[in-house]
Design an enzyme around this catalytic site. Structure first.
Site, PDB file in Angstrom:
ATOM      1  N   ASP A 228      -3.184   1.244   6.940  1.00  9.83           N
ATOM      2  CA  ASP A 228      -2.374   0.761   5.754  1.00  9.83           C
ATOM      3  C   ASP A 228      -2.085  -0.772   5.623  1.00  9.83           C
ATOM      4  O   ASP A 228      -1.941  -1.435   4.670  1.00  9.83           O
ATOM      5  CB  ASP A 228      -0.908   1.521   5.843  1.00  9.83           C
ATOM      6  CG  ASP A 228      -1.148   3.097   5.608  1.00  9.83           C
ATOM      7  OD1 ASP A 228      -2.263   3.454   5.248  1.00  9.83           O
ATOM      8  OD2 ASP A 228      -0.362   3.845   6.502  1.00  9.83           O
TER       9      ASP A 228
ATOM     10  N   GLU B 209      -1.539  -1.198  -5.738  1.00  9.17           N
ATOM     11  CA  GLU B 209      -2.772  -0.468  -5.991  1.00  9.17           C
ATOM     12  C   GLU B 209      -2.351   0.227  -7.561  1.00  9.17           C
ATOM     13  O   GLU B 209      -1.246   0.885  -7.624  1.00  9.17           O
ATOM     14  CB  GLU B 209      -3.357   0.279  -5.054  1.00  9.17           C
ATOM     15  CG  GLU B 209      -4.721   0.619  -5.163  1.00  9.17           C
ATOM     16  CD  GLU B 209      -5.092   1.278  -4.046  1.00  9.17           C
ATOM     17  OE1 GLU B 209      -6.404   1.563  -3.771  1.00  9.17           O
ATOM     18  OE2 GLU B 209      -4.546   1.512  -3.039  1.00  9.17           O
TER      19      GLU B 209
ATOM     20  N   ASP C 246       0.844  -1.133   0.018  1.00 10.78           N
ATOM     21  CA  ASP C 246       0.129  -0.110  -0.080  1.00 10.78           C
ATOM     22  C   ASP C 246       0.974   1.221   0.021  1.00 10.78           C
ATOM     23  O   ASP C 246       1.934   1.352   0.830  1.00 10.78           O
ATOM     24  CB  ASP C 246      -0.903  -0.163   1.366  1.00 10.78           C
ATOM     25  CG  ASP C 246      -1.554   1.189   1.391  1.00 10.78           C
ATOM     26  OD1 ASP C 246      -2.652   1.321   0.559  1.00 10.78           O
ATOM     27  OD2 ASP C 246      -1.642   2.094   2.290  1.00 10.78           O
TER      28      ASP C 246
END
Ligand SMILES: [Zn+2]
Length: 327
Positions: A291, A211, A127
């Site tokens: 996170d 991501e 992340d």
């Protein structure tokens, strides 16, 4: 037109140069215009021969003679510091000057790389964010480096000196070089850090799930840009390059996947704001670090997408497949 320009007195300086870099410059211009017309880039800027930094590219003919000499067509032997031996077949050599005035020769080389087999023993989810640059699904957090902030005082002092120096004076030139040098140091430090950080990821893990940043970037435009989006997208690029190089895989997870607000143990979605760094799932009672939870969800989703892509489990593709891209 080039041949004609060489004959005209106003542009006769072109004759001083080897023919290939001139042709190369025209080819680069063509690429620039194609990119512009395809809306991939802005309109090409005019580059005057009088304005530094200079740059020229030889598609062939530049050779390394020994560890302190190179040979350049029409120029001859030149002294150089060769910081590492050439590997493979040299395809082109770009000779360029940086803002501090130093000249560099950059070789593009063709190298055959051995095939490596992909296993999924060590997947990881990453992340990315501003508070911690990367958070891994293992719980590890890496703070964003503050290279710029560390040099800020030095930079301010150098810039003050520059603005006080008289225009056109030698001291002004010196001051400008000093400012350029500090900027270069910051960007070198940043590049080095990003290279090493990305390399560490692909050395330790064989599937890296992350991501899709292009979309995440849009959602974040209001937030501070301390380590800036530029560093994040460079990190993604480095990750991709190094993964390819080492036979690893990078899985991009689409934005429709709610990585931060889904509880990774029971899959319940909770309404969260960006300020909720730590939260507790109302359904199963697990307390999450925002996170780390996102990173775990990202690795789960990445592995699922990887499995969907393989022939063994094509039927699993039905349920809510995200348009994630696999590099
Ligand atoms: Zn839960």
């Amino acid at each position: 037109m080039l041949v004609d320009l060489k004959r005209q007195p106003k542009t006769a300086f072109l004759r001083d140069c080897h023919s290939q870099p001139l042709q190369q410059a025209l080819m680069d211009l063509e690429t620039a215009f194609s990119n512009f017309f395809a809306k991939r880039a802005k309109y090409p800027r005019f580059k005057s021969r009088k304005v530094t930094p200079h740059s020229l590219r030889f598609p062939q003919g530049v050779t390394v003679i020994n560890d302190r000499t190179i040979s350049v067509p029409k120029i001859g032997l030149m002294q150089a510091v060769i910081h590492r031996p050439l590997q493979g077949i040299a395809k082109s050599a770009t000779i360029k000057q940086d803002a501090t005035g130093t000249w560099w020769v950059v070789f593009v080389c063709h190298i055959d790389r051995p095939d490596t087999l992909l296993t999924v023993d060590q997947p990881v989810g990453i992340d990315v964010g501003l508070e911690s640059f990367t958070t891994l699904s293992t719980g590890e957090k890496t703070a964003p480096p503050k290279f710029y902030r560390r040099s800020q005082k030095k930079l301010a002092r150098a810039q003050r000196k520059l603005s006080r120096a008289q225009k056109g004076s030698k001291n002004r030139l010196k001051a400008r070089k000093r400012v350029a040098k500090i900027h270069q140091k910051i960007s070198n430090q940043r590049a080095d850090w990003l290279h090493k950080h990305a390399l560490g990821m692909v050395q330790r893990f064989d599937v890296v799930c992350i991501e899709d940043l292009t979309i995440k970037g849009l959602a974040r435009t209001k937030l501070a840009k301390s380590f800036s989006d530029a560093a994040l997208s460079t990190f993604m690029q480095r990750l991709q390059e190094k993964a390819e190089w080492h036979g690893r895989r990078v899985m991009k997870v689409g934005r429709f996947y709610a990585s931060s607000k889904t509880c990774h143990s029971c899959q319940t979605k909770t309404a969260l704001t960006l300020a909720d760094r730590i939260w507790t799932c109302h359904t199963c009672g697990t307390t999450h670090d925002c996170d780390v939870n996102a990173a775990i969800n990202i690795v789960h989703e990445g592995i699922r997408l990887l499995a969907v892509g393989t022939t063994e489990s094509q039927n699993a593709a039905g349920d809510g497949v995200n348009p994630a891209k696999c590099w």
